[in-house]
Design an enzyme around this catalytic site. Structure first.
Site, PDB file in Angstrom:
ATOM      1  N   ASP A   1      79.775  59.854 -11.551  1.00 26.77           N
ATOM      2  CA  ASP A   1      80.804  59.075 -10.884  1.00 26.77           C
ATOM      3  C   ASP A   1      81.864  60.192 -10.503  1.00 26.77           C
ATOM      4  O   ASP A   1      82.038  61.262 -10.948  1.00 26.77           O
ATOM      5  CB  ASP A   1      81.385  58.159 -12.129  1.00 26.77           C
ATOM      6  CG  ASP A   1      82.476  57.206 -11.036  1.00 26.77           C
ATOM      7  OD1 ASP A   1      82.369  56.912  -9.907  1.00 26.77           O
ATOM      8  OD2 ASP A   1      83.290  56.597 -12.160  1.00 26.77           O
TER       9      ASP A   1
ATOM     10  N   ASN B   1      76.981  48.555  -5.483  1.00 26.91           N
ATOM     11  CA  ASN B   1      77.099  49.338  -4.322  1.00 26.91           C
ATOM     12  C   ASN B   1      76.985  48.987  -3.024  1.00 26.91           C
ATOM     13  O   ASN B   1      77.273  49.563  -1.936  1.00 26.91           O
ATOM     14  CB  ASN B   1      76.242  50.523  -4.456  1.00 26.91           C
ATOM     15  CG  ASN B   1      76.873  51.609  -5.800  1.00 26.91           C
ATOM     16  OD1 ASN B   1      76.164  52.105  -6.521  1.00 26.91           O
ATOM     17  ND2 ASN B   1      78.288  51.392  -5.896  1.00 26.91           N
TER      18      ASN B   1
END
Ligand code: FPP
Length: 252
Positions: free
Chosen positions: A21, A69
């Site tokens: 991330d 996503n």
């Protein structure tokens, strides 16, 4: 401190999972497009994989693309898919040279054709490799994984192939994407976020969690070794108390 040199080689986790991330924030802080962060993140994938192989971590699972996503801007989703295709194509030879086997978890049927084909090719061409297994979580959602497992178990029950007494941890594990793969002993998340984000919800039940503020594109081998070092210096109790573990050690 040199973390690698100070690792206990008899206590290396068999499976490490990583939520990569911070690519977007890394890019933004440098005044760059988010995709530059993802492209630089590929270098960190290489760092983590090399580090894992060097200390004989058998399985390395990377959260590369979640089912959520798809909600990102189309240009970013397309860019990520292109990056995946080019990275797999460029790295295939290196994966084979380093005896790395590629696998995926997640609903890869719904990935763009070009991406799915490149993955299938790399999975097939690395299938006999015996070193570290690199597992890419792609179009992955732990809740979806669990729902799909429940449906298959319910079907087997309905068809009379299993009874209620057969439903145990092993049966559930064997119906997940990760069937046959041991649960991760350690999960690392970069970028300072302290969440699991729908990643391996069943498999992480007893995992040690390591959160680091480092953005993924800045994550290097030494950061991986540091996470392993800290893992080795924790006491994993699995619901027991420390004194019971000392007794178990004595009986080893
Ligand atoms: C999270 O950062 C990262 C991703 C969603 C994608 C990760 C992909 C790569 C590192 C490149 C391709 C990978 C492989 C395996 C070839 P973010 O975009 O959520 O960052 P932010 O939270 O700062 O916005």
């Amino acid at each position: 401190m040199n973390y690698k040199e100070n690792l206990d080689t008899s206590n290396i986790p068999e499976h490490v999972a990583i939520i990569m991330d911070g690519n977007g924030r890394w890019a933004k802080e440098k005044g760059q497009m988010r995709l530059v962060g993802h492209a630089t993140g590929v270098e960190s994938v290489r760092e983590a994989l090399t580090a894992a192989s060097e200390i004989n971590v058998k399985y390395l699972t990377l959260y590369a693309f979640s089912t959520e996503n798809w909600n990102r801007p189309k240009s970013e989703v397309d860019g990520l898919m292109d990056l995946l295709v080019t990275t797999i194509a460029n790295e295939l030879e290196s994966l084979n040279n380093n005896d790395v086997r590629l696998m995926t978890i997640g609903n890869t049927d719904d990935l763009p054709d070009g991406c799915r084909n490149e993955l299938l090719k790399a999975i097939e061409k690395t299938a006999n490799n015996k070193g570290t297994v690199l597992i890419l979580a792609l179009n992955y959602s732990a809740k979806l994984e669990i729902k799909e497992a429940i449906k298959r178990i319910a079907k087997e029950y309905k068809e009379g192939n299993i009874g209620l007494e057969d439903v145990n941890d092993e049966l559930v594990s064997n119906h997940l994407y990760t069937a046959g793969i041991p649960d991760p002993e350690l999960m690392i998340r970069t970028s300072g976020e302290i969440r699991i984000s729908n990643f391996l919800l069943w498999q992480l039940a007893y995992s040690e969690l390591h959160f680091t503020p480092i953005y993924w594109p800045d994550f290097k081998k030494e950061d991986f070794y540091k996470a392993i070092y800290e893992y080795q210096n924790r006491e994993r109790r699995f619901g027991r108390i420390g004194e019971q573990l000392n007794e178990l050690d004595k009986n080893d």
